[in-house]
Write a protein that holds these residues in place. Structure first.
Motif, PDB file in Angstrom:
ATOM      1  N   LEU A  54       9.089 -21.463  56.910  1.00  0.00           N
ATOM      2  CA  LEU A  54       9.817 -20.522  55.797  1.00  0.00           C
ATOM      3  C   LEU A  54       9.132 -20.553  54.499  1.00  0.00           C
ATOM      4  O   LEU A  54       9.555 -20.609  53.632  1.00  0.00           O
ATOM      5  CB  LEU A  54      11.327 -21.326  55.705  1.00  0.00           C
ATOM      6  CG  LEU A  54      12.054 -21.064  56.870  1.00  0.00           C
ATOM      7  CD1 LEU A  54      13.516 -21.591  56.551  1.00  0.00           C
ATOM      8  CD2 LEU A  54      12.152 -19.710  57.620  1.00  0.00           C
ATOM      9  N   LEU A  55       7.670 -20.149  54.725  1.00  0.00           N
ATOM     10  CA  LEU A  55       6.916 -20.425  53.468  1.00  0.00           C
ATOM     11  C   LEU A  55       7.195 -19.016  52.352  1.00  0.00           C
ATOM     12  O   LEU A  55       7.248 -19.550  51.263  1.00  0.00           O
ATOM     13  CB  LEU A  55       5.388 -19.848  53.870  1.00  0.00           C
ATOM     14  CG  LEU A  55       4.639 -21.036  54.456  1.00  0.00           C
ATOM     15  CD1 LEU A  55       3.216 -20.587  54.632  1.00  0.00           C
ATOM     16  CD2 LEU A  55       4.444 -22.361  53.353  1.00  0.00           C
ATOM     17  N   ASP A  56       7.872 -17.938  52.938  1.00  0.00           N
ATOM     18  CA  ASP A  56       8.259 -17.098  51.903  1.00  0.00           C
ATOM     19  C   ASP A  56       9.372 -17.420  51.095  1.00  0.00           C
ATOM     20  O   ASP A  56       9.775 -17.000  49.992  1.00  0.00           O
ATOM     21  CB  ASP A  56       8.592 -15.781  52.637  1.00  0.00           C
ATOM     22  CG  ASP A  56       7.863 -15.098  53.357  1.00  0.00           C
ATOM     23  OD1 ASP A  56       6.483 -15.446  53.037  1.00  0.00           O
ATOM     24  OD2 ASP A  56       7.900 -14.249  54.126  1.00  0.00           O
ATOM     25  N   GLU A  57      10.127 -18.742  51.487  1.00  0.00           N
ATOM     26  CA  GLU A  57      11.445 -18.878  50.643  1.00  0.00           C
ATOM     27  C   GLU A  57      11.231 -20.381  50.154  1.00  0.00           C
ATOM     28  O   GLU A  57      12.078 -21.116  49.707  1.00  0.00           O
ATOM     29  CB  GLU A  57      12.381 -19.291  51.810  1.00  0.00           C
ATOM     30  CG  GLU A  57      12.897 -17.933  52.462  1.00  0.00           C
ATOM     31  CD  GLU A  57      13.760 -18.050  53.574  1.00  0.00           C
ATOM     32  OE1 GLU A  57      14.895 -18.878  53.430  1.00  0.00           O
ATOM     33  OE2 GLU A  57      13.777 -17.354  54.730  1.00  0.00           O
ATOM     34  N   ARG A  58       9.713 -20.586  49.887  1.00  0.00           N
ATOM     35  CA  ARG A  58       9.465 -21.999  49.396  1.00  0.00           C
ATOM     36  C   ARG A  58      10.036 -22.269  47.957  1.00  0.00           C
ATOM     37  O   ARG A  58       9.759 -21.294  47.207  1.00  0.00           O
ATOM     38  CB  ARG A  58       8.106 -22.126  49.426  1.00  0.00           C
ATOM     39  CG  ARG A  58       7.597 -23.334  48.616  1.00  0.00           C
ATOM     40  CD  ARG A  58       6.092 -23.477  48.562  1.00  0.00           C
ATOM     41  NE  ARG A  58       5.495 -23.650  49.821  1.00  0.00           N
ATOM     42  CZ  ARG A  58       5.095 -25.099  50.366  1.00  0.00           C
ATOM     43  NH1 ARG A  58       5.861 -26.215  49.965  1.00  0.00           N
ATOM     44  NH2 ARG A  58       4.554 -24.945  51.535  1.00  0.00           N
ATOM     45  N   LYS A  59      10.633 -23.194  47.812  1.00  0.00           N
ATOM     46  CA  LYS A  59      11.002 -23.737  46.331  1.00  0.00           C
ATOM     47  C   LYS A  59      10.251 -24.825  45.768  1.00  0.00           C
ATOM     48  O   LYS A  59      10.496 -25.096  44.503  1.00  0.00           O
ATOM     49  CB  LYS A  59      12.593 -23.550  46.284  1.00  0.00           C
ATOM     50  CG  LYS A  59      13.446 -22.468  46.706  1.00  0.00           C
ATOM     51  CD  LYS A  59      13.386 -21.451  45.515  1.00  0.00           C
ATOM     52  CE  LYS A  59      14.198 -20.179  45.780  1.00  0.00           C
ATOM     53  NZ  LYS A  59      14.440 -20.048  47.107  1.00  0.00           N
ATOM     54  N   VAL A  60       9.963 -25.673  46.641  1.00  0.00           N
ATOM     55  CA  VAL A  60       9.494 -26.784  46.435  1.00  0.00           C
ATOM     56  C   VAL A  60       8.029 -27.040  46.630  1.00  0.00           C
ATOM     57  O   VAL A  60       7.443 -26.681  47.787  1.00  0.00           O
ATOM     58  CB  VAL A  60       9.802 -28.121  46.930  1.00  0.00           C
ATOM     59  CG1 VAL A  60       9.303 -29.535  46.652  1.00  0.00           C
ATOM     60  CG2 VAL A  60      11.478 -28.069  46.695  1.00  0.00           C
ATOM     61  N   ALA A  61       6.884 -26.989  45.490  1.00  0.00           N
ATOM     62  CA  ALA A  61       5.697 -27.028  46.087  1.00  0.00           C
ATOM     63  C   ALA A  61       5.103 -28.373  46.497  1.00  0.00           C
ATOM     64  O   ALA A  61       5.513 -29.270  46.159  1.00  0.00           O
ATOM     65  CB  ALA A  61       4.987 -26.719  44.499  1.00  0.00           C
ATOM     66  N   ALA A  62       4.181 -28.075  47.555  1.00  0.00           N
ATOM     67  CA  ALA A  62       3.802 -29.166  48.199  1.00  0.00           C
ATOM     68  C   ALA A  62       3.098 -30.197  47.423  1.00  0.00           C
ATOM     69  O   ALA A  62       2.928 -31.377  47.525  1.00  0.00           O
ATOM     70  CB  ALA A  62       2.471 -28.666  49.105  1.00  0.00           C
ATOM     71  N   GLU A  63       2.328 -29.569  46.102  1.00  0.00           N
ATOM     72  CA  GLU A  63       1.677 -30.490  45.255  1.00  0.00           C
ATOM     73  C   GLU A  63       2.475 -31.306  44.439  1.00  0.00           C
ATOM     74  O   GLU A  63       2.365 -32.578  44.292  1.00  0.00           O
ATOM     75  CB  GLU A  63       0.798 -29.676  44.249  1.00  0.00           C
ATOM     76  CG  GLU A  63      -0.242 -28.757  44.719  1.00  0.00           C
ATOM     77  CD  GLU A  63       0.350 -27.678  45.368  1.00  0.00           C
ATOM     78  OE1 GLU A  63       1.431 -27.089  45.399  1.00  0.00           O
ATOM     79  OE2 GLU A  63      -0.583 -27.198  46.561  1.00  0.00           O
TER      80      GLU A  63
END
Ligand code: GDP
Ligand code: MG
Length: 170
Positions: free
Chosen positions: A123-132
């Motif tokens: 669900l990349l379009d809804e991402r709220k938490v950065a992987a970094e």
């Protein structure tokens, strides 16, 4: 050392993060769009091969709701490994994951192998938490980090295999 070992593993994290879905994907290769909420906890087992050894995971999938919190130590006590799951589209679930890490650091087995899984990576379009952000947090707290998707199966087997590799050998 012993080539075949058993390892108790617990999944912790906010309700709805995808703990049961990750287990279902890992154990049965399936995904259910409307996975039922876990009541209390559920048990599964699955064996993985690492190099020339096997690890049989005894998996406790916990419920995640606050009303079951007092039961959690029964599942993480004596566990060799934990997967702390959050949903990359839900900041509160990441905050909740950090609380679980703190609790494990304070109360869990000090040699526990801990994985942080940022689930619903489809669900990349809804991402709220950065992987970094999650990667940095994991490094600072002695966990390894992967983004997973129980839906597409991305990185699901990999989390368990990486845990199997990191378990202290007998
Ligand atoms: P749990 O409460 O942590 O056990 O979460 P569940 O496994 O019950 O999943 C909660 C909801 O999220 C269900 O509707 C699942 O179908 C959905 N879900 C779980 N994992 C994923 C995923 O990787 N991608 C997407 N798109 N949905 C997921
Ligand atoms: Mg569940």
């Amino acid at each position: 050392g012993n080539k075949n070992m058993n390892a108790k593993l617990v999944l912790l994290g906010d309700v709805g993060a995808g703990k049961s879905s990750l287990v279902l994907r890992f154990v049965k290769g399936q995904f259910i769009e409307f996975q039922e909420s876990t009541i209390g906890a559920a048990f599964f087992s699955q064996t993985v091969a690492v190099n020339d050894a096997t690890v049989k995971f005894e998996i406790w999938d916990t419920a995640g709701q606050e009303r079951y919190h007092s039961l959690a130590p029964m599942y993480y006590r004596g566990a060799a490994a934990a997967i702390i799951v959050y949903d990359i589209t839900n900041q509160a679930s990441f905050d909740r994951a950090k609380k679980w890490v703190q609790e494990l650091q304070a109360q869990g087995n000090p040699n526990m192998v801990m994985a942080l899984a940022g689930n619903k990576a489809d669900l990349l379009d809804e991402r709220k938490v950065a992987a970094e952000e999650a990667e940095t947090y994991a490094q600072e707290n002695g966990l390894f980090f992967m983004e997973t998707s129980a839906k597409t199966a991305s990185n699901v087997n990999d989390v368990f295999s990486e845990i199997a590799k990191r378990l202290p050998r007998l």
